[in-house]
Design an enzyme around this catalytic site. Sequence first.
Site, PDB file in Angstrom:
ATOM      1  N   MET A  32     -68.106  13.630  42.249  1.00 24.96           N
ATOM      2  CA  MET A  32     -67.375  12.371  42.443  1.00 24.96           C
ATOM      3  C   MET A  32     -68.311  11.295  42.991  1.00 24.96           C
ATOM      4  SD  MET A  32     -63.523  13.363  43.434  1.00 24.96           S
ATOM      5  CE  MET A  32     -63.790  13.660  45.162  1.00 24.96           C
ATOM      6  N   GLY A  38     -76.619  18.106  48.991  1.00 20.43           N
ATOM      7  CA  GLY A  38     -75.803  19.214  48.466  1.00 20.43           C
ATOM      8  C   GLY A  38     -75.684  19.101  46.960  1.00 20.43           C
ATOM      9  N   HIS A  39     -75.353  17.905  46.482  1.00 23.17           N
ATOM     10  CA  HIS A  39     -75.301  17.684  45.034  1.00 23.17           C
ATOM     11  C   HIS A  39     -76.690  17.922  44.416  1.00 23.17           C
ATOM     12  CE1 HIS A  39     -72.037  14.820  46.469  1.00 23.17           C
ATOM     13  NE2 HIS A  39     -71.372  15.568  45.643  1.00 23.17           N
ATOM     14  N   GLN A  63     -56.554  14.019  41.697  1.00 20.17           N
ATOM     15  CA  GLN A  63     -56.685  15.035  42.737  1.00 20.17           C
ATOM     16  C   GLN A  63     -56.526  14.472  44.148  1.00 20.17           C
ATOM     17  OE1 GLN A  63     -60.814  15.929  41.443  1.00 20.17           O
ATOM     18  NE2 GLN A  63     -61.265  16.149  43.617  1.00 20.17           N
ATOM     19  N   VAL A 178     -75.221  23.342  51.524  1.00 20.48           N
ATOM     20  CA  VAL A 178     -76.367  22.690  52.171  1.00 20.48           C
ATOM     21  C   VAL A 178     -75.861  22.027  53.455  1.00 20.48           C
ATOM     22  CG1 VAL A 178     -78.156  20.924  51.931  1.00 20.48           C
ATOM     23  CG2 VAL A 178     -77.507  22.329  49.954  1.00 20.48           C
ATOM     24  N   SER A 187     -71.425  16.293  53.232  1.00 22.46           N
ATOM     25  CA  SER A 187     -70.235  15.866  52.506  1.00 22.46           C
ATOM     26  C   SER A 187     -70.304  14.358  52.326  1.00 22.46           C
ATOM     27  CB  SER A 187     -68.984  16.224  53.326  1.00 22.46           C
ATOM     28  OG  SER A 187     -67.869  15.488  52.851  1.00 22.46           O
TER      29      SER A 187
HETATM   30  P1  AMP Z   1     -67.835  16.314  45.114  1.00 19.87           P
HETATM   31  O1  AMP Z   1     -68.661  15.154  44.655  1.00 19.87           O
HETATM   32  O2  AMP Z   1     -67.523  16.300  46.576  1.00 19.87           O
HETATM   33  O3  AMP Z   1     -66.629  16.568  44.240  1.00 19.87           O
HETATM   34  O4  AMP Z   1     -68.755  17.577  44.924  1.00 19.87           O
HETATM   35  C1  AMP Z   1     -69.370  17.875  43.697  1.00 19.87           C
HETATM   36  C2  AMP Z   1     -69.970  19.258  43.777  1.00 19.87           C
HETATM   37  O5  AMP Z   1     -70.944  19.313  44.825  1.00 19.87           O
HETATM   38  C3  AMP Z   1     -68.908  20.329  44.097  1.00 19.87           C
HETATM   39  O6  AMP Z   1     -69.176  21.480  43.321  1.00 19.87           O
HETATM   40  C4  AMP Z   1     -69.152  20.585  45.557  1.00 19.87           C
HETATM   41  O7  AMP Z   1     -68.764  21.881  45.975  1.00 19.87           O
HETATM   42  C5  AMP Z   1     -70.660  20.410  45.662  1.00 19.87           C
HETATM   43  N1  AMP Z   1     -71.041  20.129  47.053  1.00 19.87           N
HETATM   44  C6  AMP Z   1     -70.505  19.195  47.879  1.00 19.87           C
HETATM   45  N2  AMP Z   1     -71.072  19.287  49.116  1.00 19.87           N
HETATM   46  C7  AMP Z   1     -71.971  20.308  49.052  1.00 19.87           C
HETATM   47  C8  AMP Z   1     -72.878  20.890  49.996  1.00 19.87           C
HETATM   48  N3  AMP Z   1     -72.964  20.462  51.259  1.00 19.87           N
HETATM   49  N4  AMP Z   1     -73.650  21.907  49.583  1.00 19.87           N
HETATM   50  C9  AMP Z   1     -73.582  22.381  48.305  1.00 19.87           C
HETATM   51  N5  AMP Z   1     -72.751  21.866  47.369  1.00 19.87           N
HETATM   52  C10 AMP Z   1     -71.959  20.838  47.731  1.00 19.87           C
END
Ligand code: AMP
Length: 283
Positions: A32, A38-39, A63, A178, A187
């Site tokens: 998103m 993490g990404h 969502q 991460v 996050s």
């Molecule tokens: P999001 O943009 O929050 O929907 O996350 C996109 C992807 O990145 C999802 O698969 C999340 O689980 C993953 N993600 C988000 N935060 C982390 C993190 N700290 N470590 C690893 N993966 C992450």
Amino acid sequence: MPTEITSSIAALRARLEPVRRAGAAIGFVPTMGALHDGHASLIQRAREDCGHVVVSIFVNPLQFDRREDLQGYPRTMDADLALCASLGVETVFAPREGEMYPRPPACTVDVGGMADHLCGRYRPGHFRGVATVVLKLFQIVQANRAYFGEKDAQQLAIIRRLVSDFNIPVVIVGMPTVREADGLALSSRNRRLSPEERKEAPVLFRALDAARSRIEGGERDANAIRRHAVALVPSHRTLEYFEIVDPETMQPVTRVDGPVLVAGAIWIGSTRLIDNAPATPPE
Ligand code: AMP
């Protein structure tokens, strides 16, 4: 190959068709946006595994259960595109809402009891929205492999089940969470924390870690493990949930007789943070 940005499904399909025909594996990282390390870890793994990497950036309205959360969700498109380019991503798919939902969908994915606990219990319709957009994205991208973070463990479990139940020909790769040096899971929402709130934010990680230690130390009574861990959270902070569940079905356990997932959500001011810890009891 320089990074190409597309907002159209037809253009994305036209770009990926010759890639697929040439036999290159397509790796897909749905996000998103508001990208962080993490990404980046997901993208790097896709880069290692696959010949062509697609990152999607789409803040999926379906969502979000709270309007203010959708409106306040961080959006950093320029920085996201720069990160994708620096990591060698071939294609960024960043559709507008009208491209993904030209009309409100009549058909959505019912994830059943997998959404009865943890986030699903407190965010009605959230996982229906997640599973629906992920199914759409899988149909659009038709990747060989797709990468998801264990940070969103309930989401990952539901997507694994979605792929299995609907026979979707994609390999799901889960990647470890991460974290910052003090344990806070990265996050996109962390950037909303004030400096004071940021200092307190790792309390959820510490409570989860305490529960994990108890489980690894041989404690099997889920209530006792939970009570002890929850006591570490200061009373002025609201724990939305703190549960010990089966890692595949996401149903709560009363006794820890095998691998479990300890998962929690906490409100730090007006920001809701989630985290989890997998734990396995001794033989
Ligand atoms: P999001 O943009 O929050 O929907 O996350 C996109 C992807 O990145 C999802 O698969 C999340 O689980 C993953 N993600 C988000 N935060 C982390 C993190 N700290 N470590 C690893 N993966 C992450």
